[in-house]
Design a protein around this motif. Structure first.
Motif, PDB file in Angstrom:
ATOM      1  N   MET A   1      44.017  38.753  28.390  1.00  0.00           N
ATOM      2  CA  MET A   1      44.770  37.708  27.708  1.00  0.00           C
ATOM      3  C   MET A   1      46.271  37.914  27.885  1.00  0.00           C
ATOM      4  O   MET A   1      47.023  36.968  27.864  1.00  0.00           O
ATOM      5  CB  MET A   1      44.439  37.775  26.234  1.00  0.00           C
ATOM      6  CG  MET A   1      43.668  36.656  25.581  1.00  0.00           C
ATOM      7  SD  MET A   1      43.337  35.199  26.443  1.00  0.00           S
ATOM      8  CE  MET A   1      43.862  34.037  25.263  1.00  0.00           C
ATOM      9  N   ARG A   2      46.649  39.177  28.019  1.00  0.00           N
ATOM     10  CA  ARG A   2      48.069  39.478  28.133  1.00  0.00           C
ATOM     11  C   ARG A   2      48.667  38.866  29.398  1.00  0.00           C
ATOM     12  O   ARG A   2      49.783  38.369  29.390  1.00  0.00           O
ATOM     13  CB  ARG A   2      48.244  40.988  28.122  1.00  0.00           C
ATOM     14  CG  ARG A   2      49.654  41.420  28.177  1.00  0.00           C
ATOM     15  CD  ARG A   2      49.741  42.924  28.135  1.00  0.00           C
ATOM     16  NE  ARG A   2      50.823  43.252  27.230  1.00  0.00           N
ATOM     17  CZ  ARG A   2      50.959  44.360  26.596  1.00  0.00           C
ATOM     18  NH1 ARG A   2      50.068  45.283  26.721  1.00  0.00           N
ATOM     19  NH2 ARG A   2      51.980  44.568  25.812  1.00  0.00           N
ATOM     20  N   ILE A   3      47.913  38.890  30.497  1.00  0.00           N
ATOM     21  CA  ILE A   3      48.420  38.344  31.754  1.00  0.00           C
ATOM     22  C   ILE A   3      48.542  36.823  31.654  1.00  0.00           C
ATOM     23  O   ILE A   3      49.472  36.239  32.210  1.00  0.00           O
ATOM     24  CB  ILE A   3      47.537  38.795  32.942  1.00  0.00           C
ATOM     25  CG1 ILE A   3      48.323  38.730  34.257  1.00  0.00           C
ATOM     26  CG2 ILE A   3      46.338  37.942  33.139  1.00  0.00           C
ATOM     27  CD1 ILE A   3      49.153  39.887  34.480  1.00  0.00           C
ATOM     28  N   PHE A   4      47.613  36.184  30.941  1.00  0.00           N
ATOM     29  CA  PHE A   4      47.692  34.734  30.750  1.00  0.00           C
ATOM     30  C   PHE A   4      48.947  34.367  29.965  1.00  0.00           C
ATOM     31  O   PHE A   4      49.632  33.398  30.293  1.00  0.00           O
ATOM     32  CB  PHE A   4      46.438  34.224  30.031  1.00  0.00           C
ATOM     33  CG  PHE A   4      46.499  32.760  29.710  1.00  0.00           C
ATOM     34  CD1 PHE A   4      46.406  31.811  30.710  1.00  0.00           C
ATOM     35  CD2 PHE A   4      46.652  32.337  28.408  1.00  0.00           C
ATOM     36  CE1 PHE A   4      46.475  30.468  30.419  1.00  0.00           C
ATOM     37  CE2 PHE A   4      46.718  30.995  28.103  1.00  0.00           C
ATOM     38  CZ  PHE A   4      46.625  30.053  29.118  1.00  0.00           C
ATOM     39  N   GLY A   5      49.259  35.132  28.934  1.00  0.00           N
ATOM     40  CA  GLY A   5      50.472  34.885  28.161  1.00  0.00           C
ATOM     41  C   GLY A   5      51.728  35.055  28.995  1.00  0.00           C
ATOM     42  O   GLY A   5      52.679  34.279  28.872  1.00  0.00           O
ATOM     43  N   ALA A   6      51.730  36.067  29.869  1.00  0.00           N
ATOM     44  CA  ALA A   6      52.896  36.290  30.729  1.00  0.00           C
ATOM     45  C   ALA A   6      53.054  35.158  31.741  1.00  0.00           C
ATOM     46  O   ALA A   6      54.175  34.707  32.005  1.00  0.00           O
ATOM     47  CB  ALA A   6      52.760  37.628  31.448  1.00  0.00           C
ATOM     48  N   ILE A   7      51.943  34.692  32.299  1.00  0.00           N
ATOM     49  CA  ILE A   7      52.003  33.566  33.244  1.00  0.00           C
ATOM     50  C   ILE A   7      52.488  32.307  32.531  1.00  0.00           C
ATOM     51  O   ILE A   7      53.310  31.552  33.063  1.00  0.00           O
ATOM     52  CB  ILE A   7      50.630  33.353  33.907  1.00  0.00           C
ATOM     53  CG1 ILE A   7      50.313  34.516  34.843  1.00  0.00           C
ATOM     54  CG2 ILE A   7      50.576  32.031  34.659  1.00  0.00           C
ATOM     55  CD1 ILE A   7      48.901  34.516  35.377  1.00  0.00           C
ATOM     56  N   LEU A   8      51.981  32.080  31.325  1.00  0.00           N
ATOM     57  CA  LEU A   8      52.404  30.912  30.544  1.00  0.00           C
ATOM     58  C   LEU A   8      53.899  30.974  30.245  1.00  0.00           C
ATOM     59  O   LEU A   8      54.607  29.965  30.342  1.00  0.00           O
ATOM     60  CB  LEU A   8      51.590  30.846  29.256  1.00  0.00           C
ATOM     61  CG  LEU A   8      51.612  29.550  28.470  1.00  0.00           C
ATOM     62  CD1 LEU A   8      50.978  28.442  29.298  1.00  0.00           C
ATOM     63  CD2 LEU A   8      50.858  29.715  27.179  1.00  0.00           C
ATOM     64  N   MET A   9      54.397  32.158  29.915  1.00  0.00           N
ATOM     65  CA  MET A   9      55.832  32.312  29.658  1.00  0.00           C
ATOM     66  C   MET A   9      56.649  32.061  30.919  1.00  0.00           C
ATOM     67  O   MET A   9      57.700  31.420  30.859  1.00  0.00           O
ATOM     68  CB  MET A   9      56.120  33.721  29.126  1.00  0.00           C
ATOM     69  CG  MET A   9      55.778  33.889  27.681  1.00  0.00           C
ATOM     70  SD  MET A   9      55.988  35.562  27.030  1.00  0.00           S
ATOM     71  CE  MET A   9      57.504  36.101  27.702  1.00  0.00           C
ATOM     72  N   ALA A  10      56.185  32.563  32.060  1.00  0.00           N
ATOM     73  CA  ALA A  10      56.915  32.376  33.312  1.00  0.00           C
ATOM     74  C   ALA A  10      57.001  30.899  33.688  1.00  0.00           C
ATOM     75  O   ALA A  10      58.067  30.404  34.075  1.00  0.00           O
ATOM     76  CB  ALA A  10      56.254  33.173  34.432  1.00  0.00           C
TER      77      ALA A  10
END
Length: 98
Positions: A1-10
């Motif tokens: 889930m952490r990678i999804f949040g980082a992609i969403l932020m980017a």
């Protein structure tokens, strides 16, 4: 889930950044145009620039919350407790050697 949040932020940073720069360019062109049509420039920015900027900012916020909520789901590290049977060290007397 952490990678999804980082992609969403980017993606949110890209959307909000491009929208903000475009809005800044339109407002700057309206100011330095000299035609006195500042209302049109602000109206265009409010309609076409504010919506994508708000969506990008919302994506940044949601992505941040996703990455931070993932930290809370991990168990805390184990606590090192002192051994209960160990005796505390006493200071040596002057005539004792270590």
């Amino acid at each position: 889930m952490r990678i999804f949040g980082a992609i969403l932020m980017a993606i949110g940073i890209l959307i909000a950044g491009v929208s903000g720069l475009c809005s800044l360019f339109i407002i700057g062109a309206g100011i330095f145009d000299g035609s006195g049509q500042m209302g049109d420039a602000f109206g265009m920015v409010a309609i076409f620039g504010l919506v994508p900027f708000a969506i990008g900012a919302l994506m940044i916020f949601v992505g941040y919350k996703i990455t931070k909520s993932d930290d809370r789901s991990m168990p805390p590290p184990p606590v090192q407790r002192p051994d209960a049977t160990a005796r505390p060290a006493r200071p040596l007397d002057a005539d004792e050697q270590p």
